[in-house]
Design a protein around this motif. Structure first.
Motif, PDB file in Angstrom:
ATOM      1  N   LEU A 233       0.833  -1.208   0.000  1.00  0.00           N
ATOM      2  CA  LEU A 233       0.000   0.000   0.000  1.00  0.00           C
ATOM      3  C   LEU A 233       0.866   1.256   0.000  1.00  0.00           C
ATOM      4  CD1 LEU A 233      -2.901   0.919  -0.061  1.00  0.00           C
ATOM      5  CD2 LEU A 233      -2.977   0.779   2.436  1.00  0.00           C
ATOM      6  N   LEU A 234       1.958   1.231   0.752  1.00  0.00           N
ATOM      7  CA  LEU A 234       2.888   2.365   0.726  1.00  0.00           C
ATOM      8  C   LEU A 234       3.506   2.523  -0.661  1.00  0.00           C
ATOM      9  CD1 LEU A 234       4.874   2.275   4.101  1.00  0.00           C
ATOM     10  CD2 LEU A 234       3.425   4.114   3.251  1.00  0.00           C
ATOM     11  N   GLN A 235       3.851   1.405  -1.293  1.00  0.00           N
ATOM     12  CA  GLN A 235       4.366   1.462  -2.660  1.00  0.00           C
ATOM     13  C   GLN A 235       3.357   2.124  -3.597  1.00  0.00           C
ATOM     14  OE1 GLN A 235       5.385  -2.729  -3.478  1.00  0.00           O
ATOM     15  NE2 GLN A 235       7.481  -2.051  -3.828  1.00  0.00           N
ATOM     16  N   ALA A 236       2.095   1.752  -3.436  1.00  0.00           N
ATOM     17  CA  ALA A 236       1.045   2.324  -4.274  1.00  0.00           C
ATOM     18  C   ALA A 236       0.953   3.831  -4.085  1.00  0.00           C
ATOM     19  CB  ALA A 236      -0.300   1.669  -3.942  1.00  0.00           C
ATOM     20  N   GLU A 237       0.990   4.271  -2.830  1.00  0.00           N
ATOM     21  CA  GLU A 237       0.876   5.708  -2.552  1.00  0.00           C
ATOM     22  C   GLU A 237       2.071   6.484  -3.100  1.00  0.00           C
ATOM     23  OE1 GLU A 237      -1.795   7.509  -0.342  1.00  0.00           O
ATOM     24  OE2 GLU A 237      -2.587   5.944  -1.661  1.00  0.00           O
ATOM     25  N   LEU A 238       3.269   5.886  -3.032  1.00  0.00           N
ATOM     26  CA  LEU A 238       4.448   6.552  -3.576  1.00  0.00           C
ATOM     27  C   LEU A 238       4.373   6.622  -5.101  1.00  0.00           C
ATOM     28  CD1 LEU A 238       7.205   7.870  -3.225  1.00  0.00           C
ATOM     29  CD2 LEU A 238       8.234   5.582  -3.161  1.00  0.00           C
ATOM     30  N   SER A 239       3.948   5.533  -5.738  1.00  0.00           N
ATOM     31  CA  SER A 239       3.801   5.545  -7.201  1.00  0.00           C
ATOM     32  C   SER A 239       2.762   6.575  -7.636  1.00  0.00           C
ATOM     33  CB  SER A 239       3.409   4.150  -7.701  1.00  0.00           C
ATOM     34  OG  SER A 239       4.439   3.220  -7.484  1.00  0.00           O
ATOM     35  N   TYR A 240       1.676   6.667  -6.879  1.00  0.00           N
ATOM     36  CA  TYR A 240       0.637   7.657  -7.179  1.00  0.00           C
ATOM     37  C   TYR A 240       1.205   9.070  -7.071  1.00  0.00           C
ATOM     38  CZ  TYR A 240      -3.952  10.006  -6.899  1.00  0.00           C
ATOM     39  OH  TYR A 240      -5.032  10.814  -7.112  1.00  0.00           O
ATOM     40  N   LEU A 241       1.988   9.320  -6.035  1.00  0.00           N
ATOM     41  CA  LEU A 241       2.632  10.622  -5.859  1.00  0.00           C
ATOM     42  C   LEU A 241       3.525  10.952  -7.049  1.00  0.00           C
ATOM     43  CD1 LEU A 241       3.471  13.127  -4.190  1.00  0.00           C
ATOM     44  CD2 LEU A 241       5.128  11.660  -3.015  1.00  0.00           C
ATOM     45  N   GLU A 244       2.938   7.680 -11.474  1.00  0.00           N
ATOM     46  CA  GLU A 244       3.087   6.385 -12.144  1.00  0.00           C
ATOM     47  C   GLU A 244       1.828   5.560 -11.856  1.00  0.00           C
ATOM     48  OE1 GLU A 244       6.702   4.870 -10.501  1.00  0.00           O
ATOM     49  OE2 GLU A 244       7.969   6.317 -11.581  1.00  0.00           O
ATOM     50  N   LEU A 245       0.806   5.768 -12.658  1.00  0.00           N
ATOM     51  CA  LEU A 245      -0.517   5.250 -12.325  1.00  0.00           C
ATOM     52  C   LEU A 245      -0.644   3.739 -12.486  1.00  0.00           C
ATOM     53  CD1 LEU A 245      -2.866   8.054 -13.716  1.00  0.00           C
ATOM     54  CD2 LEU A 245      -1.638   7.900 -11.528  1.00  0.00           C
ATOM     55  N   GLU A 246      -0.027   3.174 -13.490  1.00  0.00           N
ATOM     56  CA  GLU A 246      -0.141   1.718 -13.659  1.00  0.00           C
ATOM     57  C   GLU A 246       0.534   0.961 -12.514  1.00  0.00           C
ATOM     58  OE1 GLU A 246       0.800  -1.867 -16.881  1.00  0.00           O
ATOM     59  OE2 GLU A 246       0.985   0.230 -17.489  1.00  0.00           O
ATOM     60  N   SER A 251      -0.049  -2.045  -7.347  1.00  0.00           N
ATOM     61  CA  SER A 251       0.311  -2.171  -5.932  1.00  0.00           C
ATOM     62  C   SER A 251      -0.913  -2.092  -5.026  1.00  0.00           C
ATOM     63  CB  SER A 251       1.318  -1.082  -5.547  1.00  0.00           C
ATOM     64  OG  SER A 251       2.557  -1.295  -6.192  1.00  0.00           O
ATOM     65  N   TYR A 252      -1.885  -1.232  -5.372  1.00  0.00           N
ATOM     66  CA  TYR A 252      -3.133  -1.199  -4.593  1.00  0.00           C
ATOM     67  C   TYR A 252      -3.799  -2.577  -4.618  1.00  0.00           C
ATOM     68  CZ  TYR A 252      -3.291   3.949  -4.194  1.00  0.00           C
ATOM     69  OH  TYR A 252      -3.036   5.258  -3.872  1.00  0.00           O
ATOM     70  N   LYS A 253      -3.889  -3.162  -5.800  1.00  0.00           N
ATOM     71  CA  LYS A 253      -4.530  -4.478  -5.926  1.00  0.00           C
ATOM     72  C   LYS A 253      -3.752  -5.542  -5.167  1.00  0.00           C
ATOM     73  CE  LYS A 253      -6.604  -3.508 -10.464  1.00  0.00           C
ATOM     74  NZ  LYS A 253      -6.555  -3.815 -11.924  1.00  0.00           N
ATOM     75  N   ALA A 254      -2.418  -5.473  -5.246  1.00  0.00           N
ATOM     76  CA  ALA A 254      -1.580  -6.453  -4.536  1.00  0.00           C
ATOM     77  C   ALA A 254      -1.756  -6.324  -3.024  1.00  0.00           C
ATOM     78  CB  ALA A 254      -0.113  -6.254  -4.915  1.00  0.00           C
ATOM     79  N   SER A 255      -1.920  -5.106  -2.537  1.00  0.00           N
ATOM     80  CA  SER A 255      -2.133  -4.877  -1.110  1.00  0.00           C
ATOM     81  C   SER A 255      -3.444  -5.508  -0.646  1.00  0.00           C
ATOM     82  CB  SER A 255      -2.141  -3.376  -0.813  1.00  0.00           C
ATOM     83  OG  SER A 255      -2.411  -3.128   0.547  1.00  0.00           O
TER      84      SER A 255
END
Length: 321
Positions: A233-241, A244-246, A251-255
């Motif tokens: 989830l942290l990875q997802a939030e960093l990618s979103y920041l 890097e949307l894909e 990462s959201y789905k993996a979380s």
């Protein structure tokens, strides 16, 4: 893992099995939590409690119930409303045997439950976080102060009061040596800072968020059943920041999948919530609503009444207006 099995074998073969388990089982459980899923470790607490009682060691019997309550809270393995009732029963038992330190530790987690459920116990004079922190300072109990700190952050985190989370983290640096709750604190601070960095573009919050991702990666390797979902989830939030949307979406789905596999209601709820917010902010309101409603259901399952009502209000204002 091998060490844990050797210890358990030694305890069972001992002529003073209950005495030995009473004295060693707390340390054994604290070791196991790093090497086994929480659900497996939870089975140890009733055994430890009964052995301690049979050994006439009510201090460790009470401690066993106290730690069990904390585990149910942090690992999202039970309903918070039922947990609150159980904590009150444990406080009664701890008071009966004059285990004042355990009473205070139990009240810390009762406060956390009250914050998320909104349900208080009229028959119990519950000490507030501030009162418990004063006790911690007076008795020089760093552990009590630490648990107050992380539980207070936890409440603000789930209610998405990220400025309060960051403020508490900045004024209360992590102690050394690190405890397992350091992983939760790092997660809370990381999500808060990455979200605030996205809103404000402040580099200081980005750096703190990046450090949290790096730190959680180590916890996820050491204890994936406890921290993999949080790390993803942290990875997802960093990618979103980073725009890097894909990678963010993956990462959201993996979380969410990790939380489901490890049967953690609170991890699944927060992952669905943040993924839902991400989708809404990226013009996919329908898919976002689906995940936000999943989060509402998971918070209901967890018994976090105040939280799911807050999230339902967010949905009504943001999507259903």
């Amino acid at each position: 893992m091998g060490t844990a099995k050797v210890c358990e074998t030694m305890i069972r073969e001992s002529l003073n099995e209950h005495v030995l388990r009473s004295r060693l089982c707390i340390e054994l459980v604290m070791f196991l939590i790093y090497t086994q899923p929480a659900a497996a470790v939870m089975t140890q607490f009733p055994v430890m409690y009964e052995s301690s009682k049979l050994a006439g060691d009510m201090e460790n019997a009470v401690v066993a119930r106290r730690i069990c309550c904390a585990f149910v809270f942090w690992f999202g393995s039970g309903d918070l409303l039922n947990l609150s009732k159980h904590i009150v029963m444990c406080i009664d038992e701890a008071s009966k045997y004059r285990q004042i330190a355990s009473v205070n530790f139990l009240m810390v987690h009762l406060n956390a439950c009250i914050y998320l459920t909104g349900e208080t116990n009229a028959k119990l004079d519950t000490k507030s976080f501030n009162e418990l922190k004063e006790i911690g300072k007076t008795t020089k109990s760093n552990l009590l102060l630490w648990q107050c700190h992380v539980c207070e952050i936890c409440g603000h985190f789930y209610m998405r009061d990220y400025l309060a989370v960051v403020s508490l983290c900045e004024t209360n640096p992590c102690p050394r040596p690190k405890r397992i709750l350091h992983g939760w604190r790092t997660f809370f601070e990381g999500v808060a800072c990455l979200s605030l960095a996205r809103d404000t573009k402040k580099n200081a919050w980005r750096r703190t968020g990046e450090n949290a991702v790096s730190e959680l990666s180590k916890w996820a390797i050491m204890s994936p059943w406890n921290f993999e979902s949080k790390y993803k989830l942290l990875q997802a939030e960093l990618s979103y920041l980073d725009g890097e949307l894909e990678p963010a979406e993956n990462s959201y789905k993996a979380s969410i999948i990790s939380a489901q596999e490890h049967k953690s209601m609170n991890d699944e709820a927060i992952a669905c919530e943040l993924y839902g917010i991400y989708l809404v902010e990226n013009k996919r309101a329908g898919a976002g609503l689906t995940h936000l409603l999943k989060a509402v259901e998971k918070y209901k399952d967890w018994g976090a009444v105040e939280k799911f009502q807050e999230l339902q209000g967010f949905i009504d204002i943001t999507i259903n207006k």
